[in-house]
Design an enzyme around this catalytic site. Structure first.
Site, PDB file in Angstrom:
ATOM      1  N   ARG A   1     -13.188 -46.713   3.193  1.00 57.59           N
ATOM      2  CA  ARG A   1     -11.866 -47.490   2.879  1.00 57.59           C
ATOM      3  C   ARG A   1     -10.901 -46.459   2.185  1.00 57.59           C
ATOM      4  O   ARG A   1     -11.048 -45.828   1.363  1.00 57.59           O
ATOM      5  CB  ARG A   1     -11.955 -48.799   2.267  1.00 57.59           C
TER       6      ARG A   1
ATOM      7  N   LYS B   1     -15.001 -52.003  -2.296  1.00 55.49           N
ATOM      8  CA  LYS B   1     -15.583 -53.076  -1.964  1.00 55.49           C
ATOM      9  C   LYS B   1     -17.050 -53.590  -1.987  1.00 55.49           C
ATOM     10  O   LYS B   1     -17.117 -54.467  -2.591  1.00 55.49           O
ATOM     11  CB  LYS B   1     -14.779 -53.753  -0.654  1.00 55.49           C
TER      12      LYS B   1
ATOM     13  N   HIS C   1      -5.996 -48.700   7.173  1.00 54.36           N
ATOM     14  CA  HIS C   1      -7.174 -49.567   7.385  1.00 54.36           C
ATOM     15  C   HIS C   1      -7.610 -49.273   8.927  1.00 54.36           C
ATOM     16  O   HIS C   1      -8.786 -49.571   9.510  1.00 54.36           O
ATOM     17  CB  HIS C   1      -7.030 -50.880   6.961  1.00 54.36           C
TER      18      HIS C   1
ATOM     19  N   ARG D   1     -10.565 -47.005   9.638  1.00 48.59           N
ATOM     20  CA  ARG D   1     -11.968 -47.716   9.450  1.00 48.59           C
ATOM     21  C   ARG D   1     -12.264 -48.579  10.754  1.00 48.59           C
ATOM     22  O   ARG D   1     -13.241 -48.159  11.103  1.00 48.59           O
ATOM     23  CB  ARG D   1     -11.798 -48.630   8.218  1.00 48.59           C
TER      24      ARG D   1
ATOM     25  N   HIS E   1     -21.089 -52.742   4.690  1.00 46.53           N
ATOM     26  CA  HIS E   1     -21.111 -54.329   4.714  1.00 46.53           C
ATOM     27  C   HIS E   1     -22.225 -54.729   4.024  1.00 46.53           C
ATOM     28  O   HIS E   1     -23.237 -54.370   4.350  1.00 46.53           O
ATOM     29  CB  HIS E   1     -21.120 -54.732   6.221  1.00 46.53           C
TER      30      HIS E   1
ATOM     31  N   TYR F   1     -16.905 -56.089  14.999  1.00 44.86           N
ATOM     32  CA  TYR F   1     -17.122 -54.830  15.675  1.00 44.86           C
ATOM     33  C   TYR F   1     -18.047 -54.973  17.017  1.00 44.86           C
ATOM     34  O   TYR F   1     -18.318 -54.209  17.599  1.00 44.86           O
ATOM     35  CB  TYR F   1     -17.465 -53.833  14.920  1.00 44.86           C
TER      36      TYR F   1
END
Length: 369
Positions: A206, A239, A308, A311, A334, A344
Site C-alpha cells: 500500500r 493497514k 492503489h 496493488r 490480508h 482477486y
C-alpha cells in the site's frame, strides 16, 4: 451539519467529527467517532464514517425523527433519499425515471454498513437498536444449496447479515497494463519517484506502507522488503498490524541503490522516501506530496491512475501467474484469505480466453462452424 477535521493536542492523532447547525458536535456521533479513533483505524475510515453519519442525521432532522426511535421503514426511506439528486431530496422537485441515481448502490450499501456499526456500538452502550439493521442466521442458509467460501469451517455457526442491502454490480479492481505501467515509470523525472512506483508495482504494498519504510526495512542482499506497523512522522499507516516480508526483484534493488547514490546522498534521515526538492527538506514524504506527484504524472501520461491500482495490478499478476491464493493473501497482508478470494478471485474475459486457448479449445474441433 458538516464534517470537521480535528487534531488531538495530546497525541496529534487526526480524527473527524460532525458539527450540528448550532456549531457543536452531534453527541451520539461524537461518542461513536471518538470510540473509532481510540481503536486507531485509518483516519480515512473515521472520515468516511463521519460523512455517512452526517447524511443520516441530516435525513433524520428533515423528517423530525429521533435517532433512537427509528424503524426499519425509515432506513429504507433513507436509502431512497440517498439515491435522489440533492435538489430533489427536499421533495420539492419531481424526479423523472430517466434521471440517474445520485448515489450508487455500492455507496448506499457502504453508508448502510456505517449505520449498522453505529447502532451496534449504541446497543453495547444501553440502546436496544443494535439488531435493527442485522439478523442472524446459520451459515449457508439461503436455500438452493448455496454454500459460502470456507463453509466447512463456519458450518453450523450463526452469521450476521444486514437486513437491507441494495443489489450492486460487482466491480473488478482496476489494473494497469504493461504499457501504462511503463509509461508512468518513464514519466518520472526523479529516481525517487521512479523507485516509489516501481516498488508499488513490484511488491503490491500500500502507498502508506511505502511511505513508512525505513532503511532497515530493505535488505539488498536478500532482495526483501519488510513491512512493519509503526507510528510515522508523516502520518503514513499500515493497514495490517502483522509484520510481513515481501521478496522483490534484483532490478528493484538496483534502482533503490541508484536512488540512494544519485539523489539521497548523505541526508540525515532513516526514512526511504523524503522531501529532496521541497520544504521541509529531509522530512518524510507525505500523502499530499504523493498525490501532487500523481496529478503531474497524470498530465504527462494521460493515464488517470491512482496509487492503489498498483496493488491491484501486482495481485492480479500474481494470480494470473499461478501463485497460490494463500501466498498472495500473505504477501498482500490480508487478515483473511476470503478478502483475497473475493477481490482477486475474479476471471476476466481475457483470462478465460487465454485458458481456453491453452487448453486447445479453439483448435482441432470436431464440429465445423
Amino acid at each position: 451539519m458538516h464534517v470537521q477535521r480535528v487534531l488531538s493536542p495530546a497525541t496529534q492523532l487526526e480524527s473527524w467529527t460532525v458539527l450540528g447547525d448550532d456549531g457543536g458536535p452531534v453527541g451520539p456521533v461524537e461518542r461513536f467517532l471518538a470510540y473509532l479513533t481510540d481503536i486507531e483505524p485509518s483516519p480515512n475510515t473515521v472520515k468516511a464514517y463521519a460523512h455517512d453519519l452526517k447524511d443520516w442525521f441530516v435525513f433524520l432532522a428533515r423528517l423530525g425523527l429521533d435517532w433512537r426511535e427509528v424503524r426499519l421503514e425509515d432506513i429504507a426511506e433513507f436509502m431512497a433519499w440517498l439515491r435522489r439528486p440533492p435538489a430533489a431530496r427536499a421533495a420539492v422537485v419531481a424526479v423523472l425515471p430517466s434521471v440517474e441515481y445520485h448515489c450508487s448502490a455500492s455507496t448506499a450499501n457502504r453508508k448502510l454498513a456505517a449505520l449498522s456499526t453505529f447502532y451496534e456500538h449504541a446497543s453495547r452502550n444501553g440502546m436496544d437498536l443494535g439488531e435493527l439493521l442485522a439478523t442472524w442466521r446459520t451459515a449457508g442458509q439461503r436455500g438452493s444449496g448455496w454454500k459460502p467460501f470456507l463453509h466447512h469451517i463456519s458450518k453450523g455457526q450463526s452469521q450476521r447479515r444486514r437486513t437491507i442491502k441494495l443489489a450492486a454490480p460487482r466491480k473488478l479492481p482496476r489494473v494497469l497494463t504493461v504499457a501504462e505501467t511503463q509509461a508512468i515509470l518513464d514519466a518520472c523525472h526523479r529516481l525517487r519517484d521512479r523507485f516509489l512506483f516501481a516498488l508499488l508495482w513490484d511488491s503490491g504494498v500500500r502507498i502508506g506502507e511505502a511511505l513508512g519504510l525505513r532503511y532497515a526495512d530493505i535488505t539488498a542482499a536478500e532482495c526483501e522488503v519488510t513491512i512493519i506497523a509503526r507510528v510515522n512522522d508523516n502520518g503514513a499507516r499500515t493497514k495490517s498490524r502483522a509484520t510481513r516480508v515481501i521478496p522483490v526483484s534484483a532490478e528493484l534493488v538496483r534502482l533503490y541503490a541508484d536512488y540512494l547514490h544519485d539523489e539521497y546522498g548523505d541526508l540525515d534521515s532513516d526514512y526511504v522516501f523524503v522531501n529532496l526538492w521541497a520544504q521541509p527538506h529531509g522530512h518524510p514524504l507525505t500523502y499530499t506530496a504523493v498525490y501532487d506527484l500523481v496529478r503531474r504524472l497524470r498530465r504527462r501520461t494521460g493515464i488517470a491512475f491512482d496509487p492503489h491500482w498498483y496493488r491491484h495490478t501486482a495481485a492480479t499478476r500474481l494470480r494470473r501467474d499461478g501463485v497460490p491464493i494463500e501466498v498472495v493473501s500473505k504477501l498482500l497482508g490480508h487478515a483473511d484469505i476470503t478478502t483475497t478470494a473475493n477481490v482477486y478471485g475474479h476471471l476476466t474475459a481475457e483470462d478465460a480466453r487465454k485458458a481456453l486457448e491453452e487448453a486447445g479449445w479453439f483448435s482441432g474441433r470436431e464440429v465445423r462452424l
